[in-house]
Design an enzyme around this catalytic site. Structure first.
Site, PDB file in Angstrom:
ATOM      1  N   HIS A 195       1.101   4.028   1.706  1.00 13.84           N
ATOM      2  CA  HIS A 195       1.855   4.996   2.927  1.00 13.84           C
ATOM      3  C   HIS A 195       3.687   4.395   2.866  1.00 13.84           C
ATOM      4  O   HIS A 195       4.097   3.494   2.495  1.00 13.84           O
ATOM      5  CB  HIS A 195       1.505   4.005   3.905  1.00 13.84           C
TER       6      HIS A 195
ATOM      7  N   ASP B 164      -0.841  -3.497   6.079  1.00 15.87           N
ATOM      8  CA  ASP B 164      -1.217  -2.997   7.430  1.00 15.87           C
ATOM      9  C   ASP B 164      -2.173  -3.681   8.061  1.00 15.87           C
ATOM     10  O   ASP B 164      -3.721  -3.034   8.122  1.00 15.87           O
ATOM     11  CB  ASP B 164      -0.937  -1.729   7.409  1.00 15.87           C
TER      12      ASP B 164
ATOM     13  N   HIS C  88       0.390  -1.448   0.123  1.00 15.81           N
ATOM     14  CA  HIS C  88       0.194   0.465  -0.143  1.00 15.81           C
ATOM     15  C   HIS C  88       1.141   1.282  -0.177  1.00 15.81           C
ATOM     16  O   HIS C  88       2.090   0.972   0.221  1.00 15.81           O
ATOM     17  CB  HIS C  88      -1.415  -0.087   1.237  1.00 15.81           C
TER      18      HIS C  88
ATOM     19  N   ASP D 103       5.451   4.841   5.116  1.00 15.41           N
ATOM     20  CA  ASP D 103       6.228   4.152   5.919  1.00 15.41           C
ATOM     21  C   ASP D 103       6.474   2.344   5.214  1.00 15.41           C
ATOM     22  O   ASP D 103       7.048   1.576   5.990  1.00 15.41           O
ATOM     23  CB  ASP D 103       6.562   3.627   7.727  1.00 15.41           C
ATOM     24  N   HIS D 104       5.977   2.492   4.159  1.00 12.23           N
ATOM     25  CA  HIS D 104       5.809   1.191   3.655  1.00 12.23           C
ATOM     26  C   HIS D 104       6.612   1.034   2.270  1.00 12.23           C
ATOM     27  O   HIS D 104       7.069  -0.275   1.648  1.00 12.23           O
ATOM     28  CB  HIS D 104       4.922  -0.075   3.473  1.00 12.23           C
TER      29      HIS D 104
HETATM   30 FE    FE Z   1       2.852   0.963   8.115  1.00 13.95          FE
HETATM   31 ZN    ZN Z   2      -0.354   1.864   6.527  1.00 10.22          ZN
END
Ligand code: FE
Ligand code: ZN
Length: 255
Positions: free
Chosen positions: A55, A128, A53, A57-58
Site C-alpha cells: 500500500h 497493517d 506491504h 501509505d507504506h
Molecule cells: Fe496503511
Molecule cells: Zn495497508
C-alpha cells in the site's frame, strides 16, 4: 536499538530504528520528508529500508529515500512493489550489520495477501496486520487467513514492542470496549492512551503482552468475546466465525 515512531501522512507511523553509532533502518516510509528530517536531526545514516506491504501509505517515500541514500529496500515478493532491491520470504532471517539486527520474516496474509512482518531486536514491525487494540481490514485475505496470521504473531515473545502502521488506538479502543466492557486491562490501557493522545504523543508501541490482554482480535477464545458472539449471531464453536463477526462489526462501527 532505539525505536522511534515518525508521524507521517494523515495517521501513519514510519518506524525508525537506530543504534548509538548513527546507523538507521526505516520501516514503511509512506513519505520521505519525515524520515529525512529525523535522519538530519539525529545525525543518522540510512542503511536499510524495510517494507511490510504494497500500500502506498507504506511505500510512497521508499524510492526517494533509496535514491538519496542508496539504501537497500527489503520487501515481500510482490510485483506491485517495484522499488524492492531484496525480496524476503516467510521463514527468512534478515541479518543486517549496521545497525546490527537479526529480524525474522513472518508471512501474515489477511490485510493483503503478500503482507509480511519483521520480528526481532525487541520489536514487532507489523504494518497493517496487528494494530494496538485492533487489526487491519481484510482487503485481500479471508478471515481464516487473518486469524491464523494474528495467531502466529500472538505466539511471539510477549515483551516485543508492537510497532504498527497507524495511530488507530483510540478508535479501536472504543470498539474493543463494546466487546469487553468489563476488561480492566483494557480500561487501564484506554486511560493511558487518552493521556498520551491529549499530549499529542503516540499511543504506540505497546507490548505484545498488553495486546494479548486488551485486543479483542487476539482474544477470540476469551469468555467475553465468546459471549459477545453469542449475542451477535456468530457460530460460537468456531474461532474463525467469531473473528469474522468481530471484524465485520468493526468495519461498520462508528464510535
Ligand atoms: Fe496503511
Ligand atoms: Zn495497508
Amino acid at each position: 536499538m532505539h525505536v522511534v515512531p515518525l508521524p507521517a501522512l494523515a495517521d501513519n507511523y514510519i518506524w525508525l530504528l537506530h543504534d548509538d553509532d548513527g546507523h538507521a533502518i526505516v520501516v514503511d516510509p509512506g513519505e520521505a520528508a519525515p524520515v529525512e528530517e529525523a535522519l538530519y536531526a539525529r545525525k543518522l545514516k540510512l542503511r536499510a529500508i524495510l517494507l511490510t506491504h504494497h500500500h502506498d501509505d507504506h511505500i510512497g517515500g521508499a524510492a526517494a529515500l533509496r535514491a538519496a541514500h542508496g539504501a537497500p529496500v527489503y520487501a515481500p515478493d510482490d510485483e506491485r512493489i517495484t522499488v524492492a532491491t531484496h525480496r524476503v520470504h516467510d521463514g527468512d532471517t534478515l541479518e543486517l550489520a549496521k545497525p546490527a539486527a537479526r529480524l525474522q520474516i513472518i508471512a501474515v496474509p489477511g490485510h493483503t495477501l503478500s503482507h509480511i512482518v519483521y520480528a526481532g531486536e525487541g520489536v514487532l514491525l507489523c504494518g497493517d496486520t496487528l494494530f494496538s487494540l485492533g487489526c487491519g481490514r481484510l482487503f485481500e485475505g479471508t478471515p481464516a487467513q487473518m486469524l491464523s496470521s494474528l495467531q502466529r504473531l500472538a505466539s511471539l515473545p510477549g515483551n516485543l514492542l508492537v510497532c504498527c502502521g497507524h495511530e488507530y488506538t483510540a478508535a479501536n479502543g472504543r470498539f474493543a470496549q463494546t466487546v469487553e466492557p468489563d476488561n480492566t486491562a483494557l480500561q487501564q490501557r484506554l486511560d493511558d492512551v487518552a493521556r498520551l493522545r491529549a499530549k499529542r504523543q503516540p499511543s504506540v508501541p505497546a507490548t505484545l503482552s498488553s495486546e494479548l490482554a486488551c485486543n479483542p482480535f487476539l482474544r477470540v477464545d476469551s469468555e467475553a468475546v465468546i459471549d459477545w458472539c453469542r449475542r451477535h449471531g456468530a457460530a460460537n464453536d468456531d474461532p474463525v466465525a467469531r473473528f469474522a463477526a468481530l471484524r465485520s462489526a468493526k468495519d461498520v462501527f462508528r464510535a
